[in-house]
Scaffold this motif. Structure first.
Motif, PDB file in Angstrom:
ATOM      1  N   PRO A 334       0.769  -1.264   0.004  1.00 41.43           N
ATOM      2  CA  PRO A 334       0.007   0.217  -0.077  1.00 41.43           C
ATOM      3  C   PRO A 334       0.876   1.323   0.258  1.00 41.43           C
ATOM      4  O   PRO A 334       0.458   2.226  -0.639  1.00 41.43           O
ATOM      5  N   GLY A 335       2.052   1.272   0.633  1.00 45.25           N
ATOM      6  CA  GLY A 335       2.968   2.134   0.795  1.00 45.25           C
ATOM      7  C   GLY A 335       3.375   2.758  -0.821  1.00 45.25           C
ATOM      8  O   GLY A 335       3.572   3.779  -1.127  1.00 45.25           O
ATOM      9  N   VAL A 336       3.768   1.634  -1.654  1.00 44.59           N
ATOM     10  CA  VAL A 336       4.139   1.955  -2.952  1.00 44.59           C
ATOM     11  C   VAL A 336       3.135   2.390  -3.631  1.00 44.59           C
ATOM     12  O   VAL A 336       3.442   3.312  -4.582  1.00 44.59           O
ATOM     13  N   PHE A 337       1.815   1.951  -3.478  1.00 44.79           N
ATOM     14  CA  PHE A 337       0.737   2.619  -4.236  1.00 44.79           C
ATOM     15  C   PHE A 337       0.597   4.169  -4.027  1.00 44.79           C
ATOM     16  O   PHE A 337       0.542   4.867  -4.988  1.00 44.79           O
ATOM     17  N   LEU A 338       0.510   4.268  -2.894  1.00 47.45           N
ATOM     18  CA  LEU A 338       0.484   5.758  -2.373  1.00 47.45           C
ATOM     19  C   LEU A 338       1.795   6.731  -2.771  1.00 47.45           C
ATOM     20  O   LEU A 338       1.449   7.794  -3.103  1.00 47.45           O
ATOM     21  N   ALA A 339       2.991   6.023  -2.561  1.00 46.73           N
ATOM     22  CA  ALA A 339       4.070   6.734  -3.163  1.00 46.73           C
ATOM     23  C   ALA A 339       3.860   6.863  -4.962  1.00 46.73           C
ATOM     24  O   ALA A 339       4.145   7.948  -5.293  1.00 46.73           O
ATOM     25  N   CYS A 340       3.127   5.927  -5.381  1.00 43.55           N
ATOM     26  CA  CYS A 340       3.007   6.013  -6.886  1.00 43.55           C
ATOM     27  C   CYS A 340       1.981   7.296  -7.173  1.00 43.55           C
ATOM     28  O   CYS A 340       2.237   8.077  -8.340  1.00 43.55           O
ATOM     29  N   ILE A 341       0.905   7.478  -6.337  1.00 45.63           N
ATOM     30  CA  ILE A 341       0.088   8.401  -6.711  1.00 45.63           C
ATOM     31  C   ILE A 341       0.780   9.891  -6.307  1.00 45.63           C
ATOM     32  O   ILE A 341       0.543  10.673  -7.081  1.00 45.63           O
ATOM     33  N   PHE A 342       1.472   9.802  -5.013  1.00 46.34           N
ATOM     34  CA  PHE A 342       2.126  11.175  -4.651  1.00 46.34           C
ATOM     35  C   PHE A 342       3.217  11.105  -5.745  1.00 46.34           C
ATOM     36  O   PHE A 342       3.309  12.699  -6.314  1.00 46.34           O
ATOM     37  N   SER A 343       3.696  10.410  -6.549  1.00 46.52           N
ATOM     38  CA  SER A 343       4.766  10.815  -7.503  1.00 46.52           C
ATOM     39  C   SER A 343       4.110  11.600  -8.735  1.00 46.52           C
ATOM     40  O   SER A 343       4.631  12.520  -9.425  1.00 46.52           O
ATOM     41  N   GLY A 344       2.970  11.003  -8.925  1.00 48.26           N
ATOM     42  CA  GLY A 344       2.055  11.543 -10.169  1.00 48.26           C
ATOM     43  C   GLY A 344       1.817  12.959  -9.828  1.00 48.26           C
ATOM     44  O   GLY A 344       2.096  13.893 -10.686  1.00 48.26           O
ATOM     45  N   SER A 345       1.513  13.168  -8.718  1.00 46.77           N
ATOM     46  CA  SER A 345       1.215  14.648  -8.499  1.00 46.77           C
ATOM     47  C   SER A 345       2.366  15.543  -8.183  1.00 46.77           C
ATOM     48  O   SER A 345       2.354  16.799  -8.740  1.00 46.77           O
ATOM     49  N   LEU A 346       3.546  14.877  -7.615  1.00 50.97           N
ATOM     50  CA  LEU A 346       4.505  16.025  -7.307  1.00 50.97           C
ATOM     51  C   LEU A 346       5.074  16.283  -8.902  1.00 50.97           C
ATOM     52  O   LEU A 346       5.704  17.485  -8.952  1.00 50.97           O
ATOM     53  N   SER A 347       5.284  15.350  -9.604  1.00 49.74           N
ATOM     54  CA  SER A 347       5.887  15.698 -11.116  1.00 49.74           C
ATOM     55  C   SER A 347       5.192  16.830 -11.617  1.00 49.74           C
ATOM     56  O   SER A 347       5.517  17.754 -12.352  1.00 49.74           O
ATOM     57  N   THR A 348       3.878  16.639 -11.699  1.00 51.01           N
ATOM     58  CA  THR A 348       3.069  17.736 -12.344  1.00 51.01           C
ATOM     59  C   THR A 348       3.078  18.936 -11.694  1.00 51.01           C
ATOM     60  O   THR A 348       3.271  20.148 -12.474  1.00 51.01           O
ATOM     61  N   ILE A 349       3.062  19.087 -10.540  1.00 47.20           N
ATOM     62  CA  ILE A 349       2.926  20.279  -9.778  1.00 47.20           C
ATOM     63  C   ILE A 349       4.359  21.210  -9.919  1.00 47.20           C
ATOM     64  O   ILE A 349       4.317  22.341 -10.245  1.00 47.20           O
ATOM     65  N   SER A 350       5.340  20.371  -9.746  1.00 49.92           N
ATOM     66  CA  SER A 350       6.656  21.045  -9.884  1.00 49.92           C
ATOM     67  C   SER A 350       6.766  21.364 -11.297  1.00 49.92           C
ATOM     68  O   SER A 350       7.487  22.631 -11.516  1.00 49.92           O
TER      69      SER A 350
END
Length: 623
Positions: A334-350
């Motif tokens: 589950p931590g890998v999944f949430l890291a996956c979702i967070f990564s998608g958000s971080l990349s776009t916002i930055s």
């Protein structure tokens, strides 16, 4: 709500991702930074390599929105959306061959500087403000998406998640600039692919293999690839997804400041083309993997839909709900999944923060207010603007939380606002006779038309026919949930324009582009068409340019040499005629000697130009 919660291992994985992103920002902000300049902060000094930039392009816009929205789209409407993998490939290739080389040739820090050169400053400012508006709203939506996932699966306060993600992202993007953004995107791309792959593998194991999964989905009418309806009101058809989807992606890859900055940051045009080709594969892969997850989720919940059973509040929560049910007892996944979702958000916002800083300073501060800045001072100001924008996005997330399904909202918004932007670029690049009045009126007319359609669609949403596929709660445990088997519809007076408002969101961008071109050319004709010789050839794309861009390099050189031979022959014939008229009785040997000199000069000049083009590099081309 899912019965499983985060373990300590899951939290550690998520914290490691955020810390690594911050460390990358610190490295490029303090240790790898040669000088605090605008060129380094916004364009990475123009010396980025191909692979990291290609991965950064892939996750800049296909990110948390795709990861959460695509599975719910497939779950509710079927697999017609999978054709978007073809659309993104077409858009990437067209951008690589036609538009990217032109923008690199012009080499503007802000893409919208082109519009001032081609039309006037008013057009440039209007488009820049429109882009800034859409990017701020888009980043707020992307920031809300992972916070929604975290709130759904762990019970943590959603606004604590929003602030945490926003602060981390603003920190490393404002500190390390474009280099930090690109290298954190590489890390986040790897995490996204690992997260999707882990969900797919475990899901197929649980469901009994891919054949059984598709068999269940087929019985539920989710496997659809043959909808060829010509009705533009149909949500997804082959025509709307391939044509409309290609236009949507092209408006992003070809004319969005965020991605054009990536092309310019690569050391050569050839490298930028390779990056876009890699992006075509990576982006299509992410879309197909997300679509497969949507099919798996339906197969898993075929007889007990959690949305109808009131176990989740919104269909965009169904992917995290599925993951927690499937992987909740396996520590770390589950931590890998949430890291996956967070990564998608971080990349776009930055990416958005960096590009918005460039546009606001170049187009608004320097362009509108006519201010001048040194390169170092502009670099420092870009960091300050990034911090302010990050805080603004966090505040706007509160408004975004009241929107409906994320994917539909974002794609509709992009069609509404990016469509007119793409249209005014098309008008400038492909219609040399269009003038500044045509560009401005065409853009504003298209923008107002699209806003009218969008707002009308939102207002009359309850009057439209529900096209979602059937869901079942036949095998749900009714003691644990309140089952809803039917919807109550309030009968209201039908809007006379309901058919107009019901146009599929995928047609928004083609409609917007067509409107700009049609109105722009009509206004240009009425106010006086521009003469082709009045425009710098570098500001337009001819049919010959498009033809040559699709040819291999050796054929381009052969075609150019043929043109030189034709030019030589034409000049020779012209001079022979001129000499024969002016001195009909003079020495023919002198005429022939004169006939040789001019073509040699022309050939030499053209050859020099070819050599300069082939050695394309942006190392010393920053303005």
């Amino acid at each position: 709500m899912a019965s499983h919660t985060f373990s300590a291992v899951d939290y550690i994985i998520l914290v490691i991702l955020l810390l690594l992103s911050s460390v990358i920002g610190i490295i490029f902000g303090f240790f790898k930074s040669k000088k605090s300049s605008a060129k380094e902060f916004l364009l990475a000094d123009g010396n980025m390599s191909v692979l990291p930039t290609a991965l950064s392009i892939s996750v800049s816009f296909i990110s948390a929105i795709t990861l959460l929205g695509t599975p719910s789209e497939i779950y509710l409407f079927g697999t017609m959306y999978c054709y978007q993998a073809i659309s993104v490939t077409v858009a990437s290739i067209v951008t690589a061959l036609i538009f990217m080389p032109k923008f690199r040739e012009m080499n503007f820090t802000s893409t919208y500087e082109y519009l001032e050169q081609r039309f006037d400053r008013t057009v440039r400012i209007c488009v820049s403000l429109t882009f800034s508006s859409i990017m701020i709203i888009y980043m707020a939506i992307v920031l809300y998406a992972p916070a929604l996932a975290l709130s759904q699966t762990t019970g943590l306060n959603i606004w604590l998640c929003v602030v945490s993600i926003g602060v981390i992202c603003t920190f490393y993007s404002s500190l390390g600039g474009m280099k930090a953004v690109i290298w954190t995107d590489v890390l986040q791309t790897i995490i996204i692919l690992v997260g999707l792959l882990s969900a797919i593998i475990q899901g197929l194991i649980t469901l009994g293999g891919i054949k059984k999964t598709f068999s269940i989905a087929s019985r539920g009418e989710r496997i659809i690839f043959d909808n060829i309806s010509p009705d533009p009101r149909t949500r997804h058809t082959i025509w709307s997804v391939l044509i409309g989807g290609s236009f949507n992606f092209l408006s992003t890859y070809g004319f969005n400041q965020t991605l054009i900055q990536r092309y310019i940051s690569i050391h050569s045009t050839r490298g930028a083309k390779q990056a876009l080709f890699i992006n075509a594969f990576t982006s299509a892969l992410i879309i197909l993997m997300s679509s497969l997850i949507g099919v798996m989720i339906y197969a898993y919940y075929a007889d007990c839909d959690p949305y109808t059973a009131n176990k989740i509040d919104d269909l965009d929560q169904i992917f995290p709900y599925f993951v927690m049910e499937l992987l909740g007892d396996k520590k770390g996944l589950p931590g890998v999944f949430l890291a996956c979702i967070f990564s998608g958000s971080l990349s776009t916002i930055s990416s958005g923060l960096n590009s918005l800083a460039a546009v606001l300073i170049e187009d608004i501060y320097k362009g509108l207010f006519d201010r001048q800045l040194t390169d170092q001072r502009q670099g420092f100001l870009s960091k300050i603007v990034s911090v302010i924008l990050g805080a603004t996005v966090i505040l706007l997330t509160y408004i975004v939380s009241y929107l409906g399904m994320i994917l539909n909202a974002v794609l509709s918004l992009f069609g509404v606002l990016e469509g007119p932007i793409m249209g005014v670029f098309f008008l400038g690049l492909f219609f040399p006779t269009a003038n500044r009045r045509g560009g401005l009126v065409g853009f504003l007319t298209s923008l107002m038309l699209m806003l009218w359609i969008f707002l009308g669609a939102q207002i009359t949403k309850n009057q439209m026919t529900d096209v979602s596929l059937p869901l079942s709660i036949a095998n749900c445990n009714s003691s644990n949930s309140t089952l809803t088997t039917m919807k109550t519809v309030d009968f209201v007076k039908r809007d006379p324009l309901i058919n107009f408002y019901s146009i599929s969101y995928l047609w928004y961008t083609p409609i917007a582009v067509s409107t700009v071109i049609l109105i722009g050319m009509i206004v240009s004709y009425l106010t006086g068409l521009r003469k082709p010789h009045e425009i710098d050839p570098k500001l337009v794309i001819s049919i010959k340019d498009m033809y040559c861009s699709c040819l291999p390099k050796r054929y381009k050189e052969k075609n150019h040499s043929n043109e030189l031979e034709m030019t030589t022959s034409d000049v020779s014939n012209t001079m022979e005629k001129r000499l024969s008229v002016q001195s009909s009785g003079s020495n023919s040997r002198l005429a022939k000697r004169s006939n040789i000199v001019a073509p040699e000069t022309i050939i030499h000049s053209s050859t020099t130009t070819i050599e300069r083009d082939d050695n394309d590099s942006l190392t010393n081309q920053y303005t």
